[in-house]
Design a protein around this motif. Structure first.
Motif, PDB file in Angstrom:
ATOM      1  N   ARG A   3      39.301  26.978  44.855  1.00 40.21           N
ATOM      2  CA  ARG A   3      38.678  27.193  42.960  1.00 40.21           C
ATOM      3  C   ARG A   3      36.786  27.407  43.592  1.00 40.21           C
ATOM      4  O   ARG A   3      36.384  27.037  44.449  1.00 40.21           O
ATOM      5  CB  ARG A   3      38.653  25.387  42.294  1.00 40.21           C
ATOM      6  N   PHE A   4      36.394  28.366  42.357  1.00 38.90           N
ATOM      7  CA  PHE A   4      35.520  29.438  42.592  1.00 38.90           C
ATOM      8  C   PHE A   4      34.601  28.732  41.499  1.00 38.90           C
ATOM      9  O   PHE A   4      34.567  29.023  40.385  1.00 38.90           O
ATOM     10  CB  PHE A   4      35.551  31.116  42.952  1.00 38.90           C
ATOM     11  N   ASP A   5      33.269  29.064  41.544  1.00 39.35           N
ATOM     12  CA  ASP A   5      32.576  29.049  40.837  1.00 39.35           C
ATOM     13  C   ASP A   5      32.535  30.581  39.828  1.00 39.35           C
ATOM     14  O   ASP A   5      31.621  30.618  38.687  1.00 39.35           O
ATOM     15  CB  ASP A   5      30.773  29.013  41.684  1.00 39.35           C
ATOM     16  N   VAL A   6      32.550  31.438  40.917  1.00 43.15           N
ATOM     17  CA  VAL A   6      32.174  32.957  40.618  1.00 43.15           C
ATOM     18  C   VAL A   6      33.663  34.252  41.001  1.00 43.15           C
ATOM     19  O   VAL A   6      33.102  33.310  42.194  1.00 43.15           O
ATOM     20  CB  VAL A   6      30.826  33.244  41.111  1.00 43.15           C
ATOM     21  N   VAL A   7      34.029  34.847  40.585  1.00 40.45           N
ATOM     22  CA  VAL A   7      35.123  36.051  40.827  1.00 40.45           C
ATOM     23  C   VAL A   7      34.052  37.495  40.329  1.00 40.45           C
ATOM     24  O   VAL A   7      33.812  37.255  39.187  1.00 40.45           O
ATOM     25  CB  VAL A   7      36.119  35.264  40.305  1.00 40.45           C
ATOM     26  N   ILE A   8      33.787  37.872  41.442  1.00 42.34           N
ATOM     27  CA  ILE A   8      33.646  39.526  40.994  1.00 42.34           C
ATOM     28  C   ILE A   8      34.730  39.999  41.501  1.00 42.34           C
ATOM     29  O   ILE A   8      35.025  40.645  42.197  1.00 42.34           O
ATOM     30  CB  ILE A   8      32.275  39.832  41.794  1.00 42.34           C
ATOM     31  N   CYS A   9      34.436  41.433  40.394  1.00 42.22           N
ATOM     32  CA  CYS A   9      35.977  42.344  40.651  1.00 42.22           C
ATOM     33  C   CYS A   9      35.040  43.523  39.988  1.00 42.22           C
ATOM     34  O   CYS A   9      34.553  43.690  40.037  1.00 42.22           O
ATOM     35  CB  CYS A   9      36.018  41.872  38.860  1.00 42.22           C
ATOM     36  N   GLY A  10      35.216  43.650  41.509  1.00 43.22           N
ATOM     37  CA  GLY A  10      35.017  45.348  42.378  1.00 43.22           C
ATOM     38  C   GLY A  10      33.458  45.486  43.436  1.00 43.22           C
ATOM     39  O   GLY A  10      33.037  43.983  42.791  1.00 43.22           O
ATOM     40  N   LEU A  11      34.022  46.125  44.317  1.00 48.70           N
ATOM     41  CA  LEU A  11      33.242  45.025  45.412  1.00 48.70           C
ATOM     42  C   LEU A  11      32.622  46.293  45.623  1.00 48.70           C
ATOM     43  O   LEU A  11      31.794  46.610  47.263  1.00 48.70           O
ATOM     44  CB  LEU A  11      33.866  44.391  46.138  1.00 48.70           C
ATOM     45  N   GLY A  12      31.838  47.554  44.626  1.00 47.19           N
ATOM     46  CA  GLY A  12      31.351  48.628  45.399  1.00 47.19           C
ATOM     47  C   GLY A  12      29.526  48.002  45.645  1.00 47.19           C
ATOM     48  O   GLY A  12      29.533  46.833  46.211  1.00 47.19           O
ATOM     49  N   ALA A  13      29.049  48.925  45.733  1.00 47.77           N
ATOM     50  CA  ALA A  13      27.384  48.500  45.563  1.00 47.77           C
ATOM     51  C   ALA A  13      26.763  47.768  45.155  1.00 47.77           C
ATOM     52  O   ALA A  13      26.306  46.193  46.112  1.00 47.77           O
ATOM     53  CB  ALA A  13      26.752  49.889  46.115  1.00 47.77           C
ATOM     54  N   PRO A  37      38.505  50.601  50.948  1.00 43.01           N
ATOM     55  CA  PRO A  37      37.415  50.942  51.179  1.00 43.01           C
ATOM     56  C   PRO A  37      36.989  52.479  51.423  1.00 43.01           C
ATOM     57  O   PRO A  37      38.391  52.954  51.425  1.00 43.01           O
ATOM     58  CB  PRO A  37      36.902  50.238  52.385  1.00 43.01           C
ATOM     59  N   GLY A  38      36.311  53.738  50.757  1.00 39.36           N
ATOM     60  CA  GLY A  38      35.876  54.245  50.246  1.00 39.36           C
ATOM     61  C   GLY A  38      36.348  55.276  49.981  1.00 39.36           C
ATOM     62  O   GLY A  38      36.370  56.067  48.918  1.00 39.36           O
ATOM     63  N   HIS A  39      37.246  54.314  48.470  1.00 37.82           N
ATOM     64  CA  HIS A  39      37.528  54.917  47.501  1.00 37.82           C
ATOM     65  C   HIS A  39      36.779  56.221  46.688  1.00 37.82           C
ATOM     66  O   HIS A  39      35.374  55.800  46.245  1.00 37.82           O
ATOM     67  CB  HIS A  39      38.415  54.219  46.079  1.00 37.82           C
ATOM     68  N   ASP A  40      37.142  56.847  45.548  1.00 35.45           N
ATOM     69  CA  ASP A  40      36.633  57.455  44.488  1.00 35.45           C
ATOM     70  C   ASP A  40      36.050  57.108  43.749  1.00 35.45           C
ATOM     71  O   ASP A  40      35.904  58.207  42.312  1.00 35.45           O
ATOM     72  CB  ASP A  40      36.904  58.971  45.356  1.00 35.45           C
ATOM     73  N   GLY A  42      34.125  54.579  42.002  1.00 32.34           N
ATOM     74  CA  GLY A  42      32.954  53.729  42.504  1.00 32.34           C
ATOM     75  C   GLY A  42      32.358  53.737  40.890  1.00 32.34           C
ATOM     76  O   GLY A  42      32.328  55.141  40.386  1.00 32.34           O
ATOM     77  N   SER A  43      31.696  52.734  40.749  1.00 34.56           N
ATOM     78  CA  SER A  43      30.251  53.263  39.961  1.00 34.56           C
ATOM     79  C   SER A  43      29.641  53.932  39.841  1.00 34.56           C
ATOM     80  O   SER A  43      29.071  54.054  38.831  1.00 34.56           O
ATOM     81  CB  SER A  43      30.166  51.989  39.183  1.00 34.56           C
ATOM     82  N   SER A  44      29.190  54.528  41.345  1.00 31.63           N
ATOM     83  CA  SER A  44      27.636  54.792  41.713  1.00 31.63           C
ATOM     84  C   SER A  44      27.887  56.601  41.889  1.00 31.63           C
ATOM     85  O   SER A  44      26.836  56.679  42.031  1.00 31.63           O
ATOM     86  CB  SER A  44      26.617  54.296  42.323  1.00 31.63           C
ATOM     87  N   HIS A  45      28.916  56.771  41.181  1.00 35.73           N
ATOM     88  CA  HIS A  45      29.145  58.206  42.688  1.00 35.73           C
ATOM     89  C   HIS A  45      30.800  58.799  41.814  1.00 35.73           C
ATOM     90  O   HIS A  45      31.392  58.304  41.138  1.00 35.73           O
ATOM     91  CB  HIS A  45      29.725  58.054  44.277  1.00 35.73           C
ATOM     92  N   GLY A  46      31.104  60.535  41.946  1.00 33.21           N
ATOM     93  CA  GLY A  46      32.267  60.735  41.632  1.00 33.21           C
ATOM     94  C   GLY A  46      31.910  61.033  39.503  1.00 33.21           C
ATOM     95  O   GLY A  46      31.238  60.482  38.974  1.00 33.21           O
ATOM     96  N   ARG A  47      33.139  61.237  39.176  1.00 31.26           N
ATOM     97  CA  ARG A  47      33.768  61.164  37.916  1.00 31.26           C
ATOM     98  C   ARG A  47      33.782  59.718  37.127  1.00 31.26           C
ATOM     99  O   ARG A  47      33.861  60.032  36.008  1.00 31.26           O
ATOM    100  CB  ARG A  47      34.770  61.870  37.728  1.00 31.26           C
ATOM    101  N   THR A  48      33.450  59.114  38.094  1.00 34.50           N
ATOM    102  CA  THR A  48      33.248  57.023  37.414  1.00 34.50           C
ATOM    103  C   THR A  48      32.137  57.047  36.535  1.00 34.50           C
ATOM    104  O   THR A  48      32.015  55.601  36.831  1.00 34.50           O
ATOM    105  CB  THR A  48      34.555  56.385  37.914  1.00 34.50           C
TER     106      THR A  48
END
Length: 67
Positions: A3-13, A37-40, A42-48
């Motif tokens: 059980r977790f208190d928080v689940v974070i989806c997306g482990l970029g920056a 890891p190292g995918h293109d 992410g929310s802080s780079h590239g077309r996305t």
């Protein structure tokens, strides 16, 4: 079952930083990343990129090296 208190989806920056801060405070947090890891996608780079107020420019490289 775990059980977790928080689940974070997306482990970029932002997601990984949030996960680290929560874990340091003793919060039972789980991080989930869809891509390898190292995918293109992410929310802080590239077309996305979420923040579109600036663009890649050659002037960023010298700033990065100074930082």
């Amino acid at each position: 079952m775990a059980r977790f208190d928080v689940v974070i989806c997306g482990l970029g920056a932002m997601g990984s930083a949030a996960l680290e801060h929560l874990a340091r405070r003793g919060v039972r947090a789980l991080g989930i990343e869809r891509y390898a890891p190292g995918h293109d996608r992410g929310s802080s780079h590239g077309r996305t990129r979420i923040i579109l107020g600036y663009y890649e420019h050659t002037s960023y490289v010298p700033l990065l090296r100074l930082a």
